[in-house]
Design a protein around this motif. Sequence first.
Motif, PDB file in Angstrom:
ATOM      1  N   ARG A   1       0.828  -1.204   0.000  1.00 57.83           N
ATOM      2  CA  ARG A   1       0.000   0.000   0.000  1.00 57.83           C
ATOM      3  C   ARG A   1       0.864   1.257   0.000  1.00 57.83           C
ATOM      4  O   ARG A   1       0.547   2.247  -0.671  1.00 57.83           O
ATOM      5  CB  ARG A   1      -0.923  -0.013   1.208  1.00 57.83           C
ATOM      6  CG  ARG A   1      -1.904   1.162   1.271  1.00 57.83           C
ATOM      7  CD  ARG A   1      -2.797   1.046   2.454  1.00 57.83           C
ATOM      8  NE  ARG A   1      -3.593  -0.162   2.392  1.00 57.83           N
ATOM      9  CZ  ARG A   1      -4.753  -0.270   1.727  1.00 57.83           C
ATOM     10  NH1 ARG A   1      -5.220   0.777   1.051  1.00 57.83           N
ATOM     11  NH2 ARG A   1      -5.426  -1.394   1.732  1.00 57.83           N
ATOM     12  N   GLY A   2       1.984   1.221   0.752  1.00 53.04           N
ATOM     13  CA  GLY A   2       2.872   2.382   0.773  1.00 53.04           C
ATOM     14  C   GLY A   2       3.479   2.662  -0.585  1.00 53.04           C
ATOM     15  O   GLY A   2       3.612   3.820  -0.996  1.00 53.04           O
ATOM     16  N   GLU A   3       3.820   1.596  -1.307  1.00 55.89           N
ATOM     17  CA  GLU A   3       4.386   1.792  -2.637  1.00 55.89           C
ATOM     18  C   GLU A   3       3.332   2.344  -3.603  1.00 55.89           C
ATOM     19  O   GLU A   3       3.633   3.159  -4.483  1.00 55.89           O
ATOM     20  CB  GLU A   3       4.948   0.476  -3.154  1.00 55.89           C
ATOM     21  CG  GLU A   3       6.135  -0.042  -2.344  1.00 55.89           C
ATOM     22  CD  GLU A   3       6.665  -1.332  -2.902  1.00 55.89           C
ATOM     23  OE1 GLU A   3       6.073  -1.825  -3.891  1.00 55.89           O
ATOM     24  OE2 GLU A   3       7.659  -1.848  -2.358  1.00 55.89           O
ATOM     25  N   GLN A   4       2.112   1.878  -3.438  1.00 56.46           N
ATOM     26  CA  GLN A   4       1.044   2.411  -4.295  1.00 56.46           C
ATOM     27  C   GLN A   4       0.844   3.912  -4.055  1.00 56.46           C
ATOM     28  O   GLN A   4       0.721   4.697  -4.993  1.00 56.46           O
ATOM     29  CB  GLN A   4      -0.254   1.654  -4.028  1.00 56.46           C
ATOM     30  CG  GLN A   4      -0.225   0.193  -4.497  1.00 56.46           C
ATOM     31  CD  GLN A   4      -1.515  -0.529  -4.187  1.00 56.46           C
ATOM     32  OE1 GLN A   4      -2.409   0.034  -3.549  1.00 56.46           O
ATOM     33  NE2 GLN A   4      -1.614  -1.776  -4.642  1.00 56.46           N
ATOM     34  N   GLU A   5       0.838   4.307  -2.777  1.00 53.61           N
ATOM     35  CA  GLU A   5       0.689   5.721  -2.478  1.00 53.61           C
ATOM     36  C   GLU A   5       1.854   6.531  -3.018  1.00 53.61           C
ATOM     37  O   GLU A   5       1.689   7.647  -3.524  1.00 53.61           O
ATOM     38  CB  GLU A   5       0.560   5.910  -0.970  1.00 53.61           C
ATOM     39  CG  GLU A   5      -0.701   5.278  -0.376  1.00 53.61           C
ATOM     40  CD  GLU A   5      -0.747   5.426   1.120  1.00 53.61           C
ATOM     41  OE1 GLU A   5       0.254   5.930   1.685  1.00 53.61           O
ATOM     42  OE2 GLU A   5      -1.766   5.043   1.745  1.00 53.61           O
ATOM     43  N   HIS A   6       3.077   5.965  -2.902  1.00 53.30           N
ATOM     44  CA  HIS A   6       4.249   6.666  -3.429  1.00 53.30           C
ATOM     45  C   HIS A   6       4.163   6.826  -4.944  1.00 53.30           C
ATOM     46  O   HIS A   6       4.460   7.900  -5.487  1.00 53.30           O
ATOM     47  CB  HIS A   6       5.517   5.915  -3.047  1.00 53.30           C
ATOM     48  CG  HIS A   6       6.766   6.533  -3.601  1.00 53.30           C
ATOM     49  ND1 HIS A   6       7.263   7.746  -3.173  1.00 53.30           N
ATOM     50  CD2 HIS A   6       7.614   6.093  -4.579  1.00 53.30           C
ATOM     51  CE1 HIS A   6       8.349   8.041  -3.849  1.00 53.30           C
ATOM     52  NE2 HIS A   6       8.597   7.051  -4.701  1.00 53.30           N
ATOM     53  N   GLU A   7       3.723   5.785  -5.625  1.00 53.32           N
ATOM     54  CA  GLU A   7       3.602   5.878  -7.079  1.00 53.32           C
ATOM     55  C   GLU A   7       2.527   6.886  -7.486  1.00 53.32           C
ATOM     56  O   GLU A   7       2.675   7.623  -8.465  1.00 53.32           O
ATOM     57  CB  GLU A   7       3.283   4.508  -7.653  1.00 53.32           C
ATOM     58  CG  GLU A   7       4.458   3.535  -7.590  1.00 53.32           C
ATOM     59  CD  GLU A   7       4.141   2.234  -8.278  1.00 53.32           C
ATOM     60  OE1 GLU A   7       2.995   2.099  -8.778  1.00 53.32           O
ATOM     61  OE2 GLU A   7       5.025   1.356  -8.331  1.00 53.32           O
ATOM     62  N   GLN A   8       1.448   6.920  -6.733  1.00 51.24           N
ATOM     63  CA  GLN A   8       0.409   7.907  -7.028  1.00 51.24           C
ATOM     64  C   GLN A   8       0.909   9.327  -6.818  1.00 51.24           C
ATOM     65  O   GLN A   8       0.605  10.231  -7.603  1.00 51.24           O
ATOM     66  CB  GLN A   8      -0.813   7.640  -6.149  1.00 51.24           C
ATOM     67  CG  GLN A   8      -1.532   6.331  -6.479  1.00 51.24           C
ATOM     68  CD  GLN A   8      -2.670   6.032  -5.536  1.00 51.24           C
ATOM     69  OE1 GLN A   8      -2.933   6.833  -4.616  1.00 51.24           O
ATOM     70  NE2 GLN A   8      -3.351   4.901  -5.746  1.00 51.24           N
ATOM     71  N   ALA A   9       1.724   9.521  -5.726  1.00 48.70           N
ATOM     72  CA  ALA A   9       2.273  10.856  -5.488  1.00 48.70           C
ATOM     73  C   ALA A   9       3.250  11.257  -6.577  1.00 48.70           C
ATOM     74  O   ALA A   9       3.294  12.416  -7.021  1.00 48.70           O
ATOM     75  CB  ALA A   9       2.948  10.898  -4.119  1.00 48.70           C
ATOM     76  N   VAL A  10       4.075  10.312  -7.019  1.00 54.09           N
ATOM     77  CA  VAL A  10       5.040  10.612  -8.083  1.00 54.09           C
ATOM     78  C   VAL A  10       4.319  10.893  -9.391  1.00 54.09           C
ATOM     79  O   VAL A  10       4.729  11.748 -10.196  1.00 54.09           O
ATOM     80  CB  VAL A  10       6.040   9.449  -8.232  1.00 54.09           C
ATOM     81  CG1 VAL A  10       6.918   9.644  -9.457  1.00 54.09           C
ATOM     82  CG2 VAL A  10       6.898   9.323  -6.992  1.00 54.09           C
ATOM     83  N   ALA A  11       3.208  10.187  -9.625  1.00 52.75           N
ATOM     84  CA  ALA A  11       2.457  10.394 -10.872  1.00 52.75           C
ATOM     85  C   ALA A  11       1.846  11.788 -10.944  1.00 52.75           C
ATOM     86  O   ALA A  11       1.617  12.328 -12.038  1.00 52.75           O
ATOM     87  CB  ALA A  11       1.372   9.333 -11.003  1.00 52.75           C
TER      88      ALA A  11
END
Length: 365
Positions: A79-89
């Motif tokens: 879940r943390g990686e998903q949030e990080h990818e969404q923030a980077v996107a």
Amino acid sequence: MLRSGPATSLARTTFRLTTSRGSRKTSHLSFQTAKFLIPRNEALKRSPSLTLTAYRPLSTSLQRSATTTPKPPYDQIDRGEQEHEQAVAKDELVPHPDEVGPTSSVHQVFHEKGVSDPEQDVDMLAGVYSDLKVIKETFALDQVPREALFIGMAGLLPYVATSLSTVYLAWDINHASLDGQGFLLSGEQAELLLHIIEPLQMGYGAVIISFLGAIHWGLEWAKFGGTQGYRRYAIGMVAPAVAWPTLLLPVEYALIAQFTAFSFLYFTDARAVVRGWAPPWYSTYRFVLTFIVGASIVLSLIGRGQIADKVSRLPSPADRLKALRESQVAALEQEERERRARVMAQDEEEEEGDDDDEEEEDDDE
């Protein structure tokens, strides 16, 4: 291995096939009986599994198991990686035309790009260079007065010369014992010269040790660091008291004792510098001189050790004193024997004289 989803479903399906064959007739009979008791549509609604169990194909079971078995945790994104990818996107790409050039797509090998404080390479030989620098500064002796330096180095020449001579003579004696003839000297000549050099080195070492102790008397008279009284005078008295008795020892023991005395005096001089009783450069000066003297003593001991079983040992002063005492005792014993012999001879002459007198008296009667 059988705990995974597809393997469990396969085993379960195989078990159902083997058990359903035996009960196929019973199930079919029950189905025919129920057909007359209740309507067909109601029977299918009430027990659909009963009618499809015996006719379920194996491929359908495997496909259903593969689609319904949950995936392992490592196939799912955290879940943390998903949030990080969404923030980077959500971040917008900022163009940097000034950084675009012929080498902008080249990977940096020797340094990092875009880092304010890049990591510096660690010099693996920095410690070695530091030690070499310390050694160079130690042996430079820049603060030592030129007169003291030149005279001190000249004073080391006899010690170094006797040590090198001992090593060469030992090698020549070994060469003579193996080939029957020495390189420059015969075995007897090399041994004779070795016995001459040994007392020279021992005597010179005793003189130098006494001189190093006398330096503290001079510093006390000059009141360098104040007057210390008996504490500084004691250094000058202990040095010759230790040095000169070494001349009574055999060569090997004498050299070892003098090496110990030189080391002890160096540490004493270093402590005197710390206390302010001697100039600041004196400890470095003494270290260099003591190092050369100690190396010379070690060379002499190595040379002596190579020929310990090939040469006769030179009589030490203690051996000479012992021989002198034994000769004196032998001389006293000889003198006593001669005195007793003279007394016995006199007694015998007196007895013979008495006998002659008695015989003459008897003749007169």
